[in-house]
Motif scaffolding. Structure first.
Motif: not given
Length: 231
Positions: A68-97
């Motif tokens: 979750a820690m590295i996932g949330q950092a990845g979400v922040d990176y993706c949102i900063g690049k406007d990569y919404k789909l992978p950001a959403a996927m990583m958010l899904h993984n954070i909760s699902a895991f």
């Protein structure tokens, strides 16, 4: 659902990469882990590797918190690049895991992380405007709310998921939402316990009739979690 089809125990990236990132995270060096991942190539390569490492740390290292820690950092990176789909996927993984048994057995200290990721995912999915992923994001939040004991909030999210599933004529998706709506009523709302029981059993029958093997097994487990079973 779950982890986007990733098989547990198998690397999506490679062992050396995961060991390096995991070592940084275990040593409380998140910045070093992020810098390492950012240096792997162009944005597409970085994002793909980041998602894979997030999954590997959970699936192989069995550590949902550092995932979750590295996932949330990845979400922040993706949102900063406007990569919404992978950001959403990583958010899904954070909760699902954190929810391998859905709403059961979740540690109280993990609930805020799970809820925040689920809520953030729903916001992104609404912006992306794809019905099926939005339905499952609402399902994610519904299950997360149920894990937190927030039955009313769980039902609100899951009922919106039902509406989307009905519009798409997705019987299985509807059943996945309904079984947890029923559980919220059965477990937390005495005045609706019988209604919840019927909803859980009806949804389980849909999954038993039209679901894949893992869905059938899950339906039985969800019923058993509240002491119910199909006739």
């Amino acid at each position: 659902m779950a982890d986007e089809g990733h098989e547990h125990g198998q690397y999506l990236t490679d062992e050396a990469m995961v060991e390096k990132v995991y070592s940084y995270l275990a040593s409380d060096k998140l910045d070093s882990a992020v810098a390492y991942l950012k240096g792997l190539g162009d944005d597409n390569i970085v994002v793909n590797k980041w998602v894979g490492v997030q999954c590997d740390i959970n699936n192989v290292k069995k550590d949902p918190r550092l995932s979750a820690m590295i996932g949330q950092a990845g979400v922040d990176y993706c949102i900063g690049k406007d990569y919404k789909l992978p950001a959403a996927m990583m958010l899904h993984n954070i909760s699902a895991f954190f929810l391998p048994k859905f709403d059961e057995g979740v540690l109280a200290e993990d609930i805020p992380t799970i809820l925040e990721a689920a809520k953030q995912q729903v916001i992104l999915r609404r912006e992306i405007k794809q019905d099926d992923p939005l339905m499952w994001a609402l399902w994610d939040e519904g299950v997360a709310q149920l894990a937190a004991g927030n039955a009313v909030d769980a039902i609100v999210q899951l009922e919106e998921g039902v509406s989307i599933a009905q519009q798409k004529k997705d019987k299985n998706g509807e059943a996945w939402c309904c079984i947890f709506i029923g559980k919220a009523k059965y477990k937390y709302t005495p005045s609706q316990k019988e209604e919840g029981r019927k909803e859980m059993l009806a949804a389980a029958r849909v999954l038993m009739d039209g679901g894949e093997d893992w869905e059938k097994e899950s339906a039985v487990e969800i019923l058993e979690s509240v002491g119910l079973k199909l006739d």
